[in-house]
Design a protein around this motif. Structure first.
Motif, PDB file in Angstrom:
ATOM      1  N   PHE A 109      -2.401  -1.158  -9.900  1.00  0.00           N
ATOM      2  CA  PHE A 109      -1.717  -1.080  -8.799  1.00  0.00           C
ATOM      3  C   PHE A 109      -2.738  -1.157  -7.445  1.00  0.00           C
ATOM      4  N   SER A 147      -2.928  -4.879  -6.881  1.00  0.00           N
ATOM      5  CA  SER A 147      -1.940  -5.358  -6.298  1.00  0.00           C
ATOM      6  C   SER A 147      -1.666  -4.843  -4.875  1.00  0.00           C
ATOM      7  N   ILE A 164       8.326  -1.570  -2.951  1.00  0.00           N
ATOM      8  CA  ILE A 164       7.896  -0.407  -2.495  1.00  0.00           C
ATOM      9  C   ILE A 164       7.809  -0.186  -1.072  1.00  0.00           C
ATOM     10  N   MET A 199       6.369  -5.574  -7.020  1.00  0.00           N
ATOM     11  CA  MET A 199       6.640  -4.253  -6.921  1.00  0.00           C
ATOM     12  C   MET A 199       6.263  -3.358  -5.645  1.00  0.00           C
ATOM     13  N   ILE A 200       4.883  -3.937  -5.313  1.00  0.00           N
ATOM     14  CA  ILE A 200       4.270  -3.357  -4.358  1.00  0.00           C
ATOM     15  C   ILE A 200       5.101  -3.415  -2.923  1.00  0.00           C
ATOM     16  N   LYS A 245      -1.346  -4.903 -16.930  1.00  0.00           N
ATOM     17  CA  LYS A 245      -0.653  -4.538 -15.728  1.00  0.00           C
ATOM     18  C   LYS A 245      -0.174  -2.883 -15.620  1.00  0.00           C
ATOM     19  N   PHE A 287       3.197  -2.254 -12.081  1.00  0.00           N
ATOM     20  CA  PHE A 287       2.914  -2.290 -10.471  1.00  0.00           C
ATOM     21  C   PHE A 287       2.313  -3.787 -10.204  1.00  0.00           C
ATOM     22  N   ASP A 288       3.001  -4.697 -10.023  1.00  0.00           N
ATOM     23  CA  ASP A 288       2.406  -6.099  -9.840  1.00  0.00           C
ATOM     24  C   ASP A 288       2.728  -5.927  -8.177  1.00  0.00           C
ATOM     25  N   SER A 330       5.664   4.461 -14.770  1.00  0.00           N
ATOM     26  CA  SER A 330       5.461   3.599 -16.026  1.00  0.00           C
ATOM     27  C   SER A 330       5.644   4.135 -17.134  1.00  0.00           C
ATOM     28  N   THR A 362       8.098   0.786 -15.491  1.00  0.00           N
ATOM     29  CA  THR A 362       7.688   0.057 -14.185  1.00  0.00           C
ATOM     30  C   THR A 362       6.258  -0.598 -14.495  1.00  0.00           C
ATOM     31  N   VAL A 373       2.489   6.789 -10.071  1.00  0.00           N
ATOM     32  CA  VAL A 373       2.383   5.447 -11.070  1.00  0.00           C
ATOM     33  C   VAL A 373       2.760   5.703 -12.333  1.00  0.00           C
TER      34      VAL A 373
END
Length: 551
Positions: free
Chosen positions: A199, A202, A108, A104-105, A192, A100-101, A93, A98, A89
């Motif tokens: 992350f 999220s 992925i 985004m999870i 965030k 990771f909200d 980032s 990026t 992460v």
């Protein structure tokens, strides 16, 4: 006494937890320090004391939180996993900006192995090994004091550590609350970036929603759907053949057709296409935008769980008797083609268009004529491109199509110049343009058999270094227009225009209205142009409606 001394060997859980919090606060969280540096550099005055307290605040907060998970038997495995994931992460980032909200999870989680491997590079592996792997090994090897006979002492020391952390936070807040509040409110996205809280939060929400929430009952919509009498009659004489192309990661700002100064559309610009300006995407990631554009739900209403549990435009067209195929070259249809025939490009095939892990989009045109011939009545072929998917932009076009040079022939784009990245990205746009032109040429060759047309729209855009951001997937409210404005273009054969009674001058004028259209228009425009009659259709959101005449 000897047994007691053996039990005391190793470090205490309190010290172990503090050291982990220290490492996360000062090392793993370098992305937020990078972001804060940019924020503070733009301010006229920043208190030195406030800046000094930031890592101390993170240390205290993380020490408190980590103590909640630092227990015998479970602490080590938990922190080993947390270190490795957090290093990944931190890499994304720091290098790409990026966030990771939950979106985004989800993106992925739905990424296939080929797409995931595109993010691997020597640099990313070294980063992960040094930041995550080595500390994880140390955690595995470190000797912790046994707590079998010291439960009360263990609990008291843990409590003291946690209360001390809260006291530090309280002291910092009493002195610099206004500074923290000001920076936080003016830059709400900062929370965030904090690792690992954002992350983990999220991911927990995603898992809860995906696996521990009762799914909504499936809702059929457009159950009254049928093709108009004229469309049915036409299908018996000369069927409609519409190719709907879903692009990947193409942003409108790099489209020559939309005013870009470089020749990124040398092929379609010669084919009498209509290009729409400033079309808004539904999301900034495929997992949101693709389900959203085919859904009756508008962007403001969209929820993935709702969209997955109700009919979309493809389902309704099929119910009305339109024959459909989904051709896939981008790792998945995101559940939108769950009821129709799907053909996935075989990446393992022996072909100059494929390398075993990925294929150029031209492979989607293999067997196209035969696949169309095997369909019946009015038909829609949906093609999902891999388009401009990064960071391995260079894998999206053959080397002899590297028109803009120097490009960036590597996955770790952070080690290329912005000029190289833009050149590589523009080459992907140019190659997509060639694929679209070849598709149109195939449709032209089939004009004697079908009334043919092509519609192309990308799922979302891309950041190419603007404001330090790369790739896509930013939360929509924070994302720049580069990630939210997408190309939309159409090519209509003379037969298609005649049968559908489309005034192309009118449509061209509509296309020049910047900001007028979005992914919200896709659902209704597909139903409208395919003459599917249903109460689910809303003419106000049909791009074609006002430009179709009645005899």
């Amino acid at each position: 006494m000897k047994t007691h001394n053996l039990q005391q060997k190793g470090i205490s859980y309190v010290t172990f937890t503090f050291l982990l919090a220290f490492y996360f606060a000062l090392v793993v969280n370098i992305p937020i320090y990078k972001e804060l540096n940019g924020i503070f550099s733009s301010l006229d005055n920043v208190k030195i004391g406030f800046i000094i307290t930031i890592p101390i605040f993170f240390l205290a907060a993380l020490n408190f939180l980590f103590n909640l998970f630092s227990w015998p038997w479970v602490g080590k495995p938990f922190f080993i996993i947390l270190l490795i994931i957090s290093s990944m992460v931190s890499y994304a980032s720091y290098n790409y900006g990026t966030l990771f909200d939950s979106g985004m999870i989800a993106n992925i989680a739905e990424t296939d192995s080929s797409e995931a491997s595109s993010y691997l590079s020597t640099y990313s592996v070294i980063w992960t090994l040094l930041m995550g792997g080595v500390p994880a090994m140390i955690v595995y090897k470190v000797k912790l004091q046994s707590q079998r006979h010291q439960l009360l002492y263990f609990s008291l020391t843990k409590l003291v550590s946690m209360l001390s952390s809260l006291a530090v936070i309280a002291v910092i807040a009493s002195v610099y609350y206004q500074d923290y509040a000001s920076v936080g409110r003016n830059n709400s996205y900062l929370k965030k970036i904090i690792i690992p809280t954002q992350f983990v939060y999220s991911a927990t929400g995603y898992v809860k929603e995906k696996y521990f929430t009762t799914p909504e009952p499936y809702r059929e919509i457009g159950i009254d759907a049928k093709q108009s009498d004229s469309a049915v009659k036409q299908a018996q004489n000369k069927p409609t053949l519409l190719v709907f192309v879903v692009g990947e990661t193409a942003r409108t700002q790099n489209y020559q057709l939309n005013g870009y100064k470089r020749e990124t559309n040398p092929y379609t610009s010669k084919l009498d296409v209509i290009s729409f300006q400033e079309v808004a995407s539904c999301g900034t990631a495929t997992a949101v935008s693709v389900p959203c554009m085919f859904s009756q739900l508008t962007r403001s209403e969209f929820e993935r769980t709702k969209a997955d549990n109700q009919d979309n435009a493809l389902d309704i067209m099929q119910r009305a008797g339109v024959d459909l195929i989904w051709k896939e070259n981008d790792g998945g249809d995101k559940e939108v083609a769950h009821k129709i025939k799907k053909i996935e490009v075989n990446r393992k095939q022996a072909s100059p268009l494929c390398n075993g892990q990925t294929c150029y989009d031209m492979a989607l045109l293999d067997h196209f004529d035969q696949e169309v011939a095997d369909m019946h009545g009015n038909r829609v072929v949906a093609m999902h491109l891999i388009g401009s998917h990064g960071p391995t932009y260079f894998q999206r076009y053959p080397r002899d199509k590297a028109f803009f040079k120097p490009d960036c022939p590597r996955a770790d784009i952070e080690n290329c110049s912005v000029e190289q990245i833009v050149n590589t990205y523009d080459n992907t746009i140019r190659y997509t343009d060639l694929v679209l032109a070849e598709t149109i040429n195939k449709l032209k060759a089939l004009e004697s058999q079908y009334n043919t047309a092509l519609i192309y729209v990308s799922d979302h855009g891309e950041s190419l270094g603007e404001n330090g951001l790369f790739l896509h997937g930013m939360p929509y409210g924070l994302a720049p227009d580069f990630q939210k404005r997408v190309p939309l273009l159409m090519w209509l054969s003379s037969g298609f225009k005649q049968v559908k009674q489309i005034n192309t001058d009118c449509l061209s004028n509509e296309a020049q209205k910047a900001g007028q259209y979005s992914h919200d228009n896709v659902f209704h425009s597909l139903l409208g142009v395919m003459d599917v009659q249903t109460q689910a259709y809303d003419g106000k959101l049909d791009i074609f409606k006002d430009c179709r005449t009645t005899s």
